[in-house]
Scaffold this active site. Structure first.
Site, mmCIF file in Angstrom:
data_model
loop_
_atom_site.group_PDB
_atom_site.id
_atom_site.type_symbol
_atom_site.label_atom_id
_atom_site.label_comp_id
_atom_site.label_asym_id
_atom_site.label_seq_id
_atom_site.Cartn_x
_atom_site.Cartn_y
_atom_site.Cartn_z
ATOM 1 N N SER A 143 -3.287 -12.237 110.273
ATOM 2 C CA SER A 143 -3.499 -11.965 111.702
ATOM 3 C C SER A 143 -2.202 -12.314 112.421
ATOM 4 O O SER A 143 -1.380 -13.080 111.893
ATOM 5 C CB SER A 143 -4.625 -12.861 112.220
ATOM 6 O OG SER A 143 -4.657 -12.884 113.633
ATOM 7 N N TYR A 156 -9.042 -21.442 112.941
ATOM 8 C CA TYR A 156 -8.818 -20.043 112.566
ATOM 9 C C TYR A 156 -7.321 -19.727 112.497
ATOM 10 O O TYR A 156 -6.857 -19.149 111.510
ATOM 11 C CB TYR A 156 -9.510 -19.108 113.569
ATOM 12 C CG TYR A 156 -9.238 -17.646 113.260
ATOM 13 C CD1 TYR A 156 -9.843 -17.025 112.179
ATOM 14 C CD2 TYR A 156 -8.353 -16.901 114.036
ATOM 15 C CE1 TYR A 156 -9.574 -15.690 111.870
ATOM 16 C CE2 TYR A 156 -8.086 -15.567 113.743
ATOM 17 C CZ TYR A 156 -8.701 -14.969 112.661
ATOM 18 O OH TYR A 156 -8.421 -13.659 112.351
HETATM 19 N N1 LIG Z 1 -10.842 -7.912 114.632
HETATM 20 C C1 LIG Z 1 -9.781 -8.602 114.990
HETATM 21 O O1 LIG Z 1 -9.424 -8.737 116.191
HETATM 22 C C2 LIG Z 1 -8.896 -9.205 113.917
HETATM 23 C C3 LIG Z 1 -7.564 -9.509 114.236
HETATM 24 C C4 LIG Z 1 -6.751 -10.070 113.257
HETATM 25 C C5 LIG Z 1 -7.254 -10.314 111.992
HETATM 26 N N2 LIG Z 1 -8.556 -10.012 111.705
HETATM 27 C C6 LIG Z 1 -9.045 -10.300 110.352
HETATM 28 O O2 LIG Z 1 -9.516 -9.107 109.779
HETATM 29 C C7 LIG Z 1 -10.473 -9.407 108.759
HETATM 30 C C8 LIG Z 1 -11.684 -8.513 108.932
HETATM 31 O O3 LIG Z 1 -12.301 -8.835 110.163
HETATM 32 P P1 LIG Z 1 -13.062 -7.758 111.055
HETATM 33 O O4 LIG Z 1 -12.432 -7.796 112.382
HETATM 34 O O5 LIG Z 1 -13.161 -6.461 110.341
HETATM 35 O O6 LIG Z 1 -14.478 -8.505 111.154
HETATM 36 P P2 LIG Z 1 -15.974 -7.969 111.086
HETATM 37 O O7 LIG Z 1 -16.127 -6.671 111.800
HETATM 38 O O8 LIG Z 1 -16.788 -9.135 111.544
HETATM 39 O O9 LIG Z 1 -16.222 -7.706 109.519
HETATM 40 C C9 LIG Z 1 -16.336 -8.767 108.626
HETATM 41 C C10 LIG Z 1 -16.683 -8.260 107.239
HETATM 42 O O10 LIG Z 1 -16.680 -9.397 106.352
HETATM 43 C C11 LIG Z 1 -17.979 -9.566 105.793
HETATM 44 N N3 LIG Z 1 -18.221 -11.002 105.707
HETATM 45 C C12 LIG Z 1 -18.330 -11.884 106.737
HETATM 46 N N4 LIG Z 1 -18.623 -13.107 106.256
HETATM 47 C C13 LIG Z 1 -18.699 -12.986 104.907
HETATM 48 C C14 LIG Z 1 -18.994 -13.896 103.861
HETATM 49 N N5 LIG Z 1 -19.312 -15.170 104.099
HETATM 50 N N6 LIG Z 1 -18.983 -13.434 102.577
HETATM 51 C C15 LIG Z 1 -18.710 -12.148 102.316
HETATM 52 N N7 LIG Z 1 -18.423 -11.242 103.267
HETATM 53 C C16 LIG Z 1 -18.425 -11.649 104.548
HETATM 54 C C17 LIG Z 1 -18.931 -8.837 106.756
HETATM 55 O O11 LIG Z 1 -20.135 -8.386 106.136
HETATM 56 P P3 LIG Z 1 -21.460 -9.322 106.057
HETATM 57 O O12 LIG Z 1 -21.718 -9.845 107.442
HETATM 58 O O13 LIG Z 1 -22.549 -8.443 105.532
HETATM 59 O O14 LIG Z 1 -21.131 -10.402 105.085
HETATM 60 C C18 LIG Z 1 -18.059 -7.645 107.141
HETATM 61 O O15 LIG Z 1 -18.067 -6.699 106.104
HETATM 62 C C19 LIG Z 1 -10.758 -10.913 108.890
HETATM 63 O O16 LIG Z 1 -10.050 -11.624 107.894
HETATM 64 C C20 LIG Z 1 -10.225 -11.251 110.282
HETATM 65 O O17 LIG Z 1 -9.833 -12.601 110.363
HETATM 66 C C21 LIG Z 1 -9.377 -9.459 112.642
#
Ligand SMILES: NC(=O)c1ccc[n+]([C@@H]2O[C@H](COP(=O)([O-])OP(=O)(O)OC[C@H]3O[C@@H](n4cnc5c(N)ncnc54)[C@H](OP(=O)(O)O)[C@@H]3O)[C@@H](O)[C@H]2O)c1
Length: 263
Positions: A143, A156
């Site tokens: 991130s 985080y």
């Molecule tokens: N969105 C942002 O603004 C942003 C910015 C920078 C970095 N990121 C990073 O991008 C990555 C993806 O995030 P996202 O934004 O796509 O989030 P998201 O929409 O909340 O998706 C999270 C995914 O991870 C799975 N997950 C969550 N907890 C889990 C667990 N305990 N075990 C296995 N799977 C799990 C969820 O499915 P289930 O709930 O079914 O498990 C879902 O498939 C993360 O590492 C986040 O830190 C996000």
């Protein structure tokens, strides 16, 4: 099916958000897919969508990466199914907003387990076969939070600093092995992340535009295939990432706090 067998990409957190978009880009580029997340029904719906649209095979494995035994279970499942992994995408992760003195420690320890420990263990498990084959790619989703301390979301931000540092170091260790490691560093992106982390009302998510997950995934895929070490999508995010070079760290940390505060 004629021709060489397709290669397979494993994506943690592949059922939604950035992970699902990464799975779509990989499937479009003819990789078979293994999706890992907790909810089996969402996983199966995502796999069905990928198979229907891209003519690939999509496997699912329901696992909770908060559990210490999950990475080994994923690895054992794929070894038993005889599915070698060419691309490992460590994408699953979550955040939690709030003052550290008030936030829930259990949730933060789970965050460290998912964002740091599971990512490290999965890399440890899948890397040896990649090195042996002299071929493989690892994409770790960090991130822009990785580049500076993050008051009001301190654990985080620190977890993503780990992901960035670990990925860069490993990438250097693996130079000339045929295996590459890329840290993808998105800024605020439209997914369920902000709601889960309870930071949807922060300046960071409301003041400026929020990227769409599909373009972040496309950018990350290209950087990974080029073997880039660090991939920061978008000019504004690049400036954020570089700001610590030009300003004192205390100032950068205060600005990060302002970004995390409610608007
Ligand atoms: N969105 C942002 O603004 C942003 C910015 C920078 C970095 N990121 C990073 O991008 C990555 C993806 O995030 P996202 O934004 O796509 O989030 P998201 O929409 O909340 O998706 C999270 C995914 O991870 C799975 N997950 C969550 N907890 C889990 C667990 N305990 N075990 C296995 N799977 C799990 C969820 O499915 P289930 O709930 O079914 O498990 C879902 O498939 C993360 O590492 C986040 O830190 C996000």
């Amino acid at each position: 099916m004629k021709g060489a067998p397709r290669k397979t990409a494993l994506i943690t957190g592949g059922s939604g958000g950035i992970g699902l978009e990464l799975a779509k880009v990989l499937a479009r580029n003819a990789f078979d897919i293994v999706l890992v997340a907790r909810k089996r029904d969402t996983l199966e719906a995502a796999a069905g969508q990928l198979e229907g649209k891209f003519n690939i095979t999509a496997h699912v494995f329901a696992a909770d990466l908060r559990r210490r035994e999950a990475p080994q279970a994923i690895f054992d499942f794929l070894r038993n199914e005889n599915i070698p992994i060419e691309i490992l995408v460590n994408n699953a992760g979550f955040g939690l907003g709030g003052e550290f003195a008030d936030t829930d420690l259990d949730r933060e320890l789970e965050m460290i387990q998912v964002n740091i420990a599971a990512l490290t263990q999965l890399t440890k498990l899948f890397l040896p076969a990649m090195i042996k084959r002299k071929s493989g790619r690892i994409l770790n989703v960090a991130s822009t939070a990785a580049f500076q301390p993050g008051p009001l979301m301190s654990v985080y931000y620190a977890s993503k600093a780990y992901v960035l540092s670990f990925s860069e170091a490993l990438s250097e260790e693996l130079r000339d092995t045929g295996v590459t490691v890329t840290a993808l560093c998105p800024g605020p992106t439209k997914t369920d992340f902000a709601a889960t982390a309870q930071v949807g009302h922060s300046r960071l998510f409301t003041l400026f535009g929020v990227a769409d997950a599909a373009s972040v995934a496309e950018f990350g895929f290209r950087a990974m295939m080029q073997g880039k070490r660090v991939a920061i999508p978008g000019i504004r995010n690049k400036l954020v990432a570089e700001s610590h070079r030009f300003f004192p760290r205390n100032l950068v940390t205060r600005v990060a706090r302002m970004a995390q505060e409610k608007r």
